[in-house]
Design an enzyme around this catalytic site. Sequence first.
Site, PDB file in Angstrom:
ATOM      1  N   ASP A  19       0.806  -1.222   0.000  1.00  9.70           N
ATOM      2  CA  ASP A  19       0.000   0.000   0.000  1.00  9.70           C
ATOM      3  C   ASP A  19       0.838   1.271   0.000  1.00  9.70           C
ATOM      4  OD1 ASP A  19      -2.238  -1.631   0.070  1.00  9.70           O
ATOM      5  OD2 ASP A  19      -2.319  -1.620   2.257  1.00  9.70           O
ATOM      6  N   LYS A  22       1.827   2.155  -5.014  1.00  9.67           N
ATOM      7  CA  LYS A  22       2.389   1.589  -6.246  1.00  9.67           C
ATOM      8  C   LYS A  22       1.474   1.856  -7.437  1.00  9.67           C
ATOM      9  CE  LYS A  22       2.422  -2.458  -4.302  1.00  9.67           C
ATOM     10  NZ  LYS A  22       2.017  -2.066  -2.941  1.00  9.67           N
ATOM     11  N   GLY A  46      -4.482  -4.337  -3.896  1.00  9.56           N
ATOM     12  CA  GLY A  46      -5.463  -3.286  -4.171  1.00  9.56           C
ATOM     13  C   GLY A  46      -4.670  -2.060  -4.572  1.00  9.56           C
ATOM     14  N   HIS A  47      -4.585  -1.794  -5.865  1.00 11.14           N
ATOM     15  CA  HIS A  47      -3.773  -0.691  -6.364  1.00 11.14           C
ATOM     16  C   HIS A  47      -4.690   0.422  -6.863  1.00 11.14           C
ATOM     17  CE1 HIS A  47      -0.236  -3.692  -7.178  1.00 11.14           C
ATOM     18  NE2 HIS A  47      -0.602  -3.623  -5.916  1.00 11.14           N
ATOM     19  N   THR A 135      -5.977 -11.584   3.641  1.00 13.84           N
ATOM     20  CA  THR A 135      -7.113 -10.978   2.936  1.00 13.84           C
ATOM     21  C   THR A 135      -8.216 -12.014   2.686  1.00 13.84           C
ATOM     22  OG1 THR A 135      -6.095 -11.489   0.816  1.00 13.84           O
ATOM     23  CG2 THR A 135      -5.611  -9.316   1.758  1.00 13.84           C
ATOM     24  N   GLN A 230       1.910  -6.137  -3.165  1.00 16.28           N
ATOM     25  CA  GLN A 230       2.348  -6.210  -1.763  1.00 16.28           C
ATOM     26  C   GLN A 230       3.643  -5.394  -1.594  1.00 16.28           C
ATOM     27  OE1 GLN A 230       1.329  -9.670  -3.154  1.00 16.28           O
ATOM     28  NE2 GLN A 230      -0.573  -8.649  -2.724  1.00 16.28           N
ATOM     29  N   GLY A 308     -10.845  -3.024   3.173  1.00 15.36           N
ATOM     30  CA  GLY A 308     -11.440  -1.909   3.911  1.00 15.36           C
ATOM     31  C   GLY A 308     -10.965  -1.828   5.360  1.00 15.36           C
TER      32      GLY A 308
HETATM   33  P1  GDP Z   1      -0.764   0.335  -3.530  1.00 13.46           P
HETATM   34  O1  GDP Z   1      -1.349  -0.931  -3.042  1.00 13.46           O
HETATM   35  O2  GDP Z   1       0.701   0.425  -3.252  1.00 13.46           O
HETATM   36  O3  GDP Z   1      -1.079   0.628  -4.971  1.00 13.46           O
HETATM   37  O4  GDP Z   1      -1.429   1.502  -2.667  1.00 13.46           O
HETATM   38  P2  GDP Z   1      -3.013   1.648  -2.329  1.00 13.46           P
HETATM   39  O5  GDP Z   1      -3.728   2.064  -3.542  1.00 13.46           O
HETATM   40  O6  GDP Z   1      -3.490   0.430  -1.618  1.00 13.46           O
HETATM   41  O7  GDP Z   1      -2.965   2.777  -1.227  1.00 13.46           O
HETATM   42  C1  GDP Z   1      -2.432   4.033  -1.478  1.00 13.46           C
HETATM   43  C2  GDP Z   1      -3.518   5.087  -1.223  1.00 13.46           C
HETATM   44  O8  GDP Z   1      -2.920   6.362  -1.138  1.00 13.46           O
HETATM   45  C3  GDP Z   1      -4.543   5.183  -2.333  1.00 13.46           C
HETATM   46  O9  GDP Z   1      -5.776   5.559  -1.785  1.00 13.46           O
HETATM   47  C4  GDP Z   1      -3.990   6.317  -3.209  1.00 13.46           C
HETATM   48  O10 GDP Z   1      -5.006   6.967  -3.950  1.00 13.46           O
HETATM   49  C5  GDP Z   1      -3.413   7.216  -2.170  1.00 13.46           C
HETATM   50  N1  GDP Z   1      -2.243   8.005  -2.590  1.00 13.46           N
HETATM   51  C6  GDP Z   1      -1.238   7.649  -3.425  1.00 13.46           C
HETATM   52  N2  GDP Z   1      -0.301   8.616  -3.452  1.00 13.46           N
HETATM   53  C7  GDP Z   1      -0.722   9.580  -2.611  1.00 13.46           C
HETATM   54  C8  GDP Z   1      -0.166  10.840  -2.189  1.00 13.46           C
HETATM   55  O11 GDP Z   1       0.922  11.227  -2.573  1.00 13.46           O
HETATM   56  N3  GDP Z   1      -0.887  11.557  -1.272  1.00 13.46           N
HETATM   57  C9  GDP Z   1      -2.081  11.132  -0.793  1.00 13.46           C
HETATM   58  N4  GDP Z   1      -2.704  11.896   0.105  1.00 13.46           N
HETATM   59  N5  GDP Z   1      -2.636   9.976  -1.186  1.00 13.46           N
HETATM   60  C10 GDP Z   1      -1.963   9.211  -2.060  1.00 13.46           C
HETATM   61  P1  IMO Z   2      -0.928  -4.194  -2.250  1.00 10.36           P
HETATM   62  O1  IMO Z   2      -0.450  -4.790  -3.547  1.00 10.36           O
HETATM   63  C1  IMO Z   2      -0.975  -4.534   2.080  1.00 10.36           C
HETATM   64  C2  IMO Z   2      -1.162  -8.572   3.754  1.00 10.36           C
HETATM   65  C3  IMO Z   2      -2.393  -9.014   4.478  1.00 10.36           C
HETATM   66  C4  IMO Z   2      -1.786  -9.958   5.509  1.00 10.36           C
HETATM   67  C5  IMO Z   2      -0.666 -10.633   4.712  1.00 10.36           C
HETATM   68  C6  IMO Z   2      -1.030 -11.985   4.128  1.00 10.36           C
HETATM   69  O2  IMO Z   2      -2.203  -3.464  -2.343  1.00 10.36           O
HETATM   70  O3  IMO Z   2       0.170  -3.419  -1.600  1.00 10.36           O
HETATM   71  P2  IMO Z   2      -2.563 -12.748   2.087  1.00 10.36           P
HETATM   72  O4  IMO Z   2      -4.020 -12.544   1.839  1.00 10.36           O
HETATM   73  O5  IMO Z   2      -1.683 -12.209   1.018  1.00 10.36           O
HETATM   74  O6  IMO Z   2      -2.214 -14.164   2.437  1.00 10.36           O
HETATM   75  O7  IMO Z   2      -2.272 -11.898   3.436  1.00 10.36           O
HETATM   76  O8  IMO Z   2      -0.345  -9.735   3.661  1.00 10.36           O
HETATM   77  N1  IMO Z   2      -1.375  -8.083   2.365  1.00 10.36           N
HETATM   78  C7  IMO Z   2      -1.269  -6.801   2.017  1.00 10.36           C
HETATM   79  N2  IMO Z   2      -1.054  -5.698   2.759  1.00 10.36           N
HETATM   80  N3  IMO Z   2      -1.082  -4.444   0.752  1.00 10.36           N
HETATM   81  C8  IMO Z   2      -1.276  -5.539  -0.016  1.00 10.36           C
HETATM   82  O9  IMO Z   2      -1.262  -5.493  -1.368  1.00 10.36           O
HETATM   83  C9  IMO Z   2      -1.419  -6.787   0.622  1.00 10.36           C
HETATM   84  N4  IMO Z   2      -1.645  -8.037   0.180  1.00 10.36           N
HETATM   85  C10 IMO Z   2      -1.597  -8.839   1.269  1.00 10.36           C
HETATM   86  O10 IMO Z   2      -3.059  -7.928   5.096  1.00 10.36           O
HETATM   87  O11 IMO Z   2      -1.188  -9.219   6.531  1.00 10.36           O
HETATM   88 MG    MG Z   3      -2.923  -1.607  -1.847  1.00 10.67          MG
END
Ligand code: GDP
Ligand code: IMO
Ligand code: MG
Length: 433
Positions: A19, A22, A46-47, A135, A230, A308
């Site tokens: 998270d 990426k 979840g990207h 998850t 991840q 969530g």
């Molecule tokens: P990922 O899994 O690495 O792709 O990251 P996620 O999408 O799960 O979580 C990143 C969250 O931060 C998302 O809601 C993005 O829209 C948000 N986000 C990304 N870059 C920024 C930033 O520079 N500032 C803020 N405030 N939010 C950001």
């Molecule tokens: P993105 O790509 C953050 C975490 C889960 C749990 C552990 C194992 O959005 O960054 P799993 O279901 O993979 O066996 O769960 O890994 N986890 C993540 N945490 N971002 C993710 O993906 C994750 N994918 C799995 O919360 O701790």
């Molecule tokens: Mg994510």
Amino acid sequence: MPKNIMKRTTILVGAQWGDEGKGKIIDLLTENSDIIVRYQGGNNAGHTVRYGDKKFILHLLPSGILHPGKKCVIGNGVVIDLEAFFHEIEILRESNVFVKNRLFVSDRAHLIFPYHRLLDQLREGQKGSGKIGTTKRGIGPCYADKADRLGIRVADLMNPKVFRDRLTYVLKEQNHILQAVYRHQPFSFSKIHREYTHYRDRLSPFVCSTELLLAEAHRAKKRILFEGAQGTHLDVDHGTYPYVTSSNASAGGAITGTGLSPAHIEEVIGVVKAYTTRVGEGPFPTEFPPALMAMVRELGEEFGATTGRPRRCGWFDALLVKHSVLVNGLSKMAVTKLDVLDTLPTIKICVAYQYKGKQFRNFPADQEVLAHAKPVYVECPGWLEQTSHIREWKKLPAKAKSYLTRLEDMLETRISIVSIGSERLQTIFIDGK
Ligand code: GDP
Ligand code: IMO
Ligand code: MG
């Protein structure tokens, strides 16, 4: 975006616990890429990609799919839940994003079955305080079956006879475990067989030998971007085991998970949040105390994009990221969510851990140390100014620049992108300072 922000064959990885943002960075780099490749994980990811008033959360498909004309590949290292796959395609179609002739699925990728999802839930339910906080998408059980030679691949599904034989054999074993260990009723062969036979026809147009596709693309000098899911510390080898996912999220996974030669990789870029978050269980030495946690969680909207769940938040941990620099060979970093720190008067960076009179300057493997270590911090003054409207490095507040430069010095790695908001335009590209 400056052309030299990435090289021709680039891996992008999360350098913390996932998270990191990426999705946003991949979306930006897609502009400079021809092919975007997922190499591990599944729909546990979840990207988030945001532009204008539109927000997409990609779980299984590469985030580059939102750019018309770009090719996207799901490599052999990914585990595929077909229900999630077709659901995601449908969601995109509703927003006029079409995947035909530009989405390719490896015939060697393993498939997630309903028993994987159920086992994930049952195991997590039984573990009590030892649970991982997965998850519950069936990711762990699917990778376990792959290693145990009990998996079923896309190629197996594509051949009706092989699929029937394989499912018969595998389901016998799975149902035995479900009944004997978990006292759960067995799955019906005909129900799963019918469901997946239906998927076969729908999946077939996407299936190919993606290792050939990538080798040919590389030979034709196409630009290939690998999208890690991840993060490095969720990697089954390099992460905080056992609180990890079941795949190689770090750069090595891009090789085994696609079949492209390691000799062809030119660069690995790491994505780091300006602070740290983690979802699920496991050690987190720099985790905030409750009041600060609640505040930063709200400022950063730190709730899981897949489940969530509220994300745990903490200070930037330089030991954690230094380990990622090392095991991935990071040459550059993208720092995200700097804007979330805009209102904090003091910002801390963890530079060492203290445990039983010993100081650790490198990230330890010992679970006991990680669970009880006291972080040693350096303090940086906050900049107390809004940054989300800024588009140039030199216009950032001096104290924000100094925070980032300090991170660069500690990590011995250059920052080439700073993100100050979730939108595409809320980005600073650093092309020499
Ligand atoms: P990922 O899994 O690495 O792709 O990251 P996620 O999408 O799960 O979580 C990143 C969250 O931060 C998302 O809601 C993005 O829209 C948000 N986000 C990304 N870059 C920024 C930033 O520079 N500032 C803020 N405030 N939010 C950001
Ligand atoms: P993105 O790509 C953050 C975490 C889960 C749990 C552990 C194992 O959005 O960054 P799993 O279901 O993979 O066996 O769960 O890994 N986890 C993540 N945490 N971002 C993710 O993906 C994750 N994918 C799995 O919360 O701790
Ligand atoms: Mg994510």
